[in-house]
Design an enzyme around this catalytic site. Structure first.
Site, PDB file in Angstrom:
ATOM      1  N   ASP B  52       0.772  -1.242   0.000  1.00  0.00           N
ATOM      2  CA  ASP B  52       0.000   0.000   0.000  1.00  0.00           C
ATOM      3  C   ASP B  52       0.804   1.293   0.000  1.00  0.00           C
ATOM      4  OD1 ASP B  52       1.029  -0.091   2.489  1.00  0.00           O
ATOM      5  OD2 ASP B  52      -0.878   0.040   3.529  1.00  0.00           O
ATOM      6  N   ARG B 243      -2.769   5.112   7.216  1.00  0.00           N
ATOM      7  CA  ARG B 243      -3.443   4.790   5.953  1.00  0.00           C
ATOM      8  C   ARG B 243      -4.585   5.764   5.687  1.00  0.00           C
ATOM      9  NH1 ARG B 243      -3.574  -0.771   4.835  1.00  0.00           N
ATOM     10  NH2 ARG B 243      -5.398  -0.186   3.627  1.00  0.00           N
ATOM     11  N   TYR B 251       3.058  -3.083  11.667  1.00  0.00           N
ATOM     12  CA  TYR B 251       3.975  -4.191  11.409  1.00  0.00           C
ATOM     13  C   TYR B 251       4.566  -4.573  12.763  1.00  0.00           C
ATOM     14  CZ  TYR B 251       3.850  -3.251   6.392  1.00  0.00           C
ATOM     15  OH  TYR B 251       3.445  -3.081   5.089  1.00  0.00           O
ATOM     16  N   PRO B 329       8.428  -5.931   3.092  1.00  0.00           N
ATOM     17  CA  PRO B 329       7.471  -4.895   2.712  1.00  0.00           C
ATOM     18  C   PRO B 329       7.632  -3.609   3.523  1.00  0.00           C
ATOM     19  CG  PRO B 329       6.404  -6.489   4.131  1.00  0.00           C
ATOM     20  CD  PRO B 329       7.827  -6.954   3.954  1.00  0.00           C
TER      21      PRO B 329
END
Lengths: 602, 602
Positions: B52, B243, B251, B329
């Site tokens: 994302d 976000r 994470y 990521p």
């Protein structure tokens, strides 16, 4: 096909006329959730031609409704103006270039040009997404306002009765309909049927200035073909307005013999045509070439400069736009004034219809917009005379010199940009504490500035945090929140706000009436959004900083730019239409309560 | 329902896999007018979760396709990073804040976060407007590349045969189809079927770092909940990625006992769940609260760091995206690297398919992108070790200190932003005249800068004048065009350009291959766009100035920023993907001809 008997219905607001003024009204009211209908006599929207200049302030207003992005994508931008005057060698010569507008605080420092149909489409598409469509072709055939004083004073009454006639009814649709409206907005143009129905006079007169207008894609070696040009030649005056794509609009000064019918003394459009207009233009542009094979649109007109004697009938029927002011199109004022008329009215009607504000609030519409229209006509009278006057040639004489014209162009810049609009003191403009935000002029629009969000250091234009959502924006310039003593003052202010106007006029859901934003003057490494009292941070996004973004590209210096004390702060109330309503120091928060008490219901 | 016999068809490019890499390819090829199909095995697009983060360079790339506006409207912006480390009092304490990226030249100085489904939708909607849709659910069942050398060398041949199986055929649609393709792009993810079909190995290995990921709307008093946070605690490490809306992604570092099945030694997803992840997170965040009631998406993974041994088979079958590189990521690299892989390939395939370029051009795809992928893995190895390592506590020890981590974070900033991508010399990167534009690094992306259009003083970001439209942008920095001697040099250059590469490689319609822009260093009151030779102003919009806009808000200083001599100028060729291909002084315009001759057909 059977035509049903006459139908009867009720509506909160009926808008008559779907030009820029009517569309702004219907769009804004629909966005506010108001029960609104809009009718127009034309079977379809305007395809080309007509008004096309959007001023810097109007771009700000459209942005506040979320409509500017498309305007900027589709439109041409006019940043520069060039001036041409008679050359000693014959023909014309450039005497200077300057910015197209004179408004250093403009967020968008240019004008946008786009044909009226495209501008109307922006409103129509946004309205369609809300389920509101223009009913057309529909003409009103009668309008009656109740004379019953009790009925007029009752905010729940429907005292305006309008009979509408549908010119192309579909199967099963009644041909005529009686609409009972709480309010009617007559946005039906220069020949307004609504205005005439109530016998409202137009004060002012026609001028002797006759102009032709033609839209072309030029074949030309003229180097300023993409700038606004004011051209004064011994062969007449001309103005270029560059348009979207490769199009330009030419305004061409005409003489009586060009267009008047000698028998009637009236303009005879048959005496003119686009080819003849181009012949006149060609002489003006010499020694440059100016040619066009095809013509998008053309017209001729005599400048009229008139203002309606009143803008409303008992605050139940309003007129707006060309219905209440007509003037020269050259300064690009018409469409802008029209849209800003109804922009001024939308939030006032919304607040009254919701029962939040007293009906007396509606009196401020005429108060604020009629004065503006009068100033507009005064300006237009001076500017048109300068523009239509003979130029001073190098041989001297009593014509208009380049310096005179340029000075007028720049003096009126703030006015023609729309940025200088200044509403006088009224129930919605309280100026007593102006000194506490010296450069945020109460009665003028909220000045743009970039602040940074405390929670995530993202920069935001403060105007984008003050959208036209009918809420009052309460900007708490909280001062230096890294200082414990100031934080105590902020906490005391928060208590006063919460116990005062916020609950008193905000009811159970104050967030629907007020949007409270806090702006700290402390640098970003000394502020957490969690430092502010809860009423000043109803969401993490509500706390801002007067600091730059992470790369010092934008932001910072806002307190200074606004003339607010960085230690002590101040409270600034921005009206739902983006104009500053009141400024107050923390100690005078009671005056903010009094401001709202002047027109709102507890 | 009757299933027809197997069908057979031809296509220029078949894209297998509709993730970010495949969608970028299909979208860009469709936009270039290439005959392209794209298939995917999933019945629908991704709804939530997964990758994302969009880097600054990727935003620039999306903008070059006209896709950034929507991304910026829908996505969250991450401007600031905060660092937390063990506090002497137990729990964590903030040790610093810094910019989220370290790339002063970035046009967008932040990262955008938005869930993968929304990013894919931007491509899908834009493709749909061009009539291209993802065919799904469709799986390839076999792929064969001709071994015939003559066939492989023939640009008109279709040497790749792929059998596709539709998992949900509609009435009348054959269940299987043989597709003969000129080129195939395998963008089919980490477990790439295309890669395995050709036996391409992945070099590198798994790490021991195990992480959990969970998307939540937090209920928290943590003041940096809207910033990227790197949290090192004695209870483990954690990262926050804010976000869209109020969501955040956590994470969370896990230990073997958290997730490994002691019998198999493999990750057992049944041992974990979002509630358990939040339990781990809560300990890390102490003394701050971190709570969530609902979970959007979650997963656990072991970091792998591998690069494919080759990226193409005879330049007829290419692999791209996760099919050729897998990594952690956390630095937000994966999706960005994937999209930029195919961005690099689109224009090369388009030029070869049109017959403009030699097939050898396609070799530069692996040359440029494999080196980048290797650098990416090297970076990831270092960063993951730092991030997953134990923090140094105030008691000292051999853990990772805040200073060490911050230094790594900033050193790798240009890399993680994507801005630093630097392609080495090759047929499409000629560095011999670098000194003539010292700060426009040949092989790096064209640096953003605002220039002003000569005809109308409108400011433009030069990157917006270099869209991904498959044309080479020839930027003629024309020097001081107000000087007659320089104008003579410019005229000589114009003659050389017109008689040279412009016609030689541009054919009858050179405007389709090259977009020529002229940029004068003279101030705007000394330039008319009509001053430039016709080949440098094929339209009035093609002439720019290195000057500010009318209010001196933007623009100016571009020659200095690029390190170009303001008197003499230089020519800069920007590749269709936005990377600088060659710089040359006027005198060496022949080297620009030679540059194009290296891969283009006359």
């Amino acid at each position: 096909m059977t035509i049903p008997a006459e139908a009867e219905s009720s509506v909160d607001v009926l808008v008559i006329g779907a030009g820029p003024s009517g569309l702004m009204a219907a769009h804004g009211l629909a966005r506010a959730g108001v029960n609104v209908r809009i009718v127009d006599q034309r079977p379809a929207k305007v395809a080309a031609g007509q008004a096309d200049g959007i001023q810097p302030r109007t771009i700000e207003v459209l942005q506040s409704y979320g409509l500017a992005e498309r305007l900027l994508r589709e439109g041409n931008q006019m940043h520069m103006a060039a001036f041409y005057n008679p050359s000693p060698n014959g023909g014309i010569v450039r005497t200077g270039r300057t910015a197209d507008i004179t408004a250093p605080s403009a967020r968008y420092p240019f004008e946008v040009t786009l044909h009226q149909g495209a501008i109307e489409a922006i409103f129509l598409d946004s309205m369609a997404a809300m389920g509101v469509h223009v009913e057309r072709p529909v003409v009103p055939t009668s309008i009656e306002l109740s004379a019953d004083k009790a009925e007029l004073k009752d905010p729940h009454s429907h005292p305006v009765k309008v009979v509408l006639k549908c010119l192309a009814p579909t199967e099963g649709q009644p041909e005529t309909e009686v609409v009972n409206a709480k309010y009617v907005i007559g946005a039906d143009g220069a020949h307004s049927w609504v205005r005439k129905s109530f016998g409202i006079s137009m004060d002012g007169e026609q001028t002797n200035y006759i102009w032709g207008v033609v839209d072309i894609v030029p074949d030309s070696n003229f180097p300023d073909v993409r700038n606004r040009c004011a051209i004064h030649s011994t062969n007449g005056s001309c103005m270029i307005i560059p348009r979207e794509g490769d199009k330009i609009r030419l305004y061409i000064q005409l003489t009586d013999t060009d267009v008047l019918n000698p028998e009637t003394g009236r303009v005879d459009k048959n005496k003119m045509g686009p080819e003849k207009l181009m012949e006149v233009a060609k002489k003006t542009f010499y020694p440059y070439t100016m040619h066009a094979d095809t013509f998008d649109w053309w017209t001729i007109y005599i400048i009229g400069q008139r203002v309606a004697s009143k803008f409303s009938v008992n605050e139940r029927v309003f007129i707006a736009g060309d219905a209440c002011h007509t003037h020269s199109p050259k300064a690009g004022q018409g469409m802008n004034a029209s849209m800003n008329d109804t922009h001024n009215l939308i939030w006032k009607l919304s607040h009254v219809l919701r029962g939040w504000a007293d009906m007396s609030l509606l009196k401020t519409y005429e108060f604020e917009r009629r004065k503006y229209a009068q100033d507009l006509i005064d300006f237009d009278r001076k500017f048109s005379a300068l523009f239509s006057g003979k130029p001073r040639t190098s041989a001297g004489g009593d014509g208009v010199s380049h310096e005179e014209f340029l000075q007028a162009f720049q003096t009126f810049g703030a006015f023609t940009s729309g940025i200088g609009i200044h509403y006088a003191p009224s129930p919605v403009v309280h100026t007593q504490h102006q000194a506490h935000a010296r450069a945020l002029v109460v009665g003028q629009r909220m000045r743009p500035h970039v602040f940074v969000r405390a929670a995530d250091a993202r920069p935001f234009e403060v105007q984008d945090l003050c959208p036209a959502d009918t809420r009052f924006k309460v900007l708490v310039f909280a001062g230096d929140t890294s200082d414990a003593a100031q934080r105590a003052r902020v906490q005391a202010l928060a208590d006063a706000v919460e116990q005062g106007f916020y609950r008193r006029f905000g009811g159970a859901e104050p967030g629907k009436v007020f949007d409270v934003l806090a702006i700290s003057s402390a640098p970003k490494d000394k502020v957490d959004y969690t430092d502010l009292p809860p009423v000043f941070r109803t969401h993490w996004s509500k706390v801002l900083l007067d600091d730059t973004d992470m790369f010092a590209r934008v932001g910072g210096g806002g307190y200074d730019a606004y003339g607010i004390d960085k230690t002590k702060g101040a409270v600034v109330v921005v009206r739902p239409d983006g104009y500053v309503g009141i400024v107050a120091p923390f100690e005078s928060i009671q005056d903010v309560d009094d401001y709202f008490a002047g027109f709102m219901k507890a």
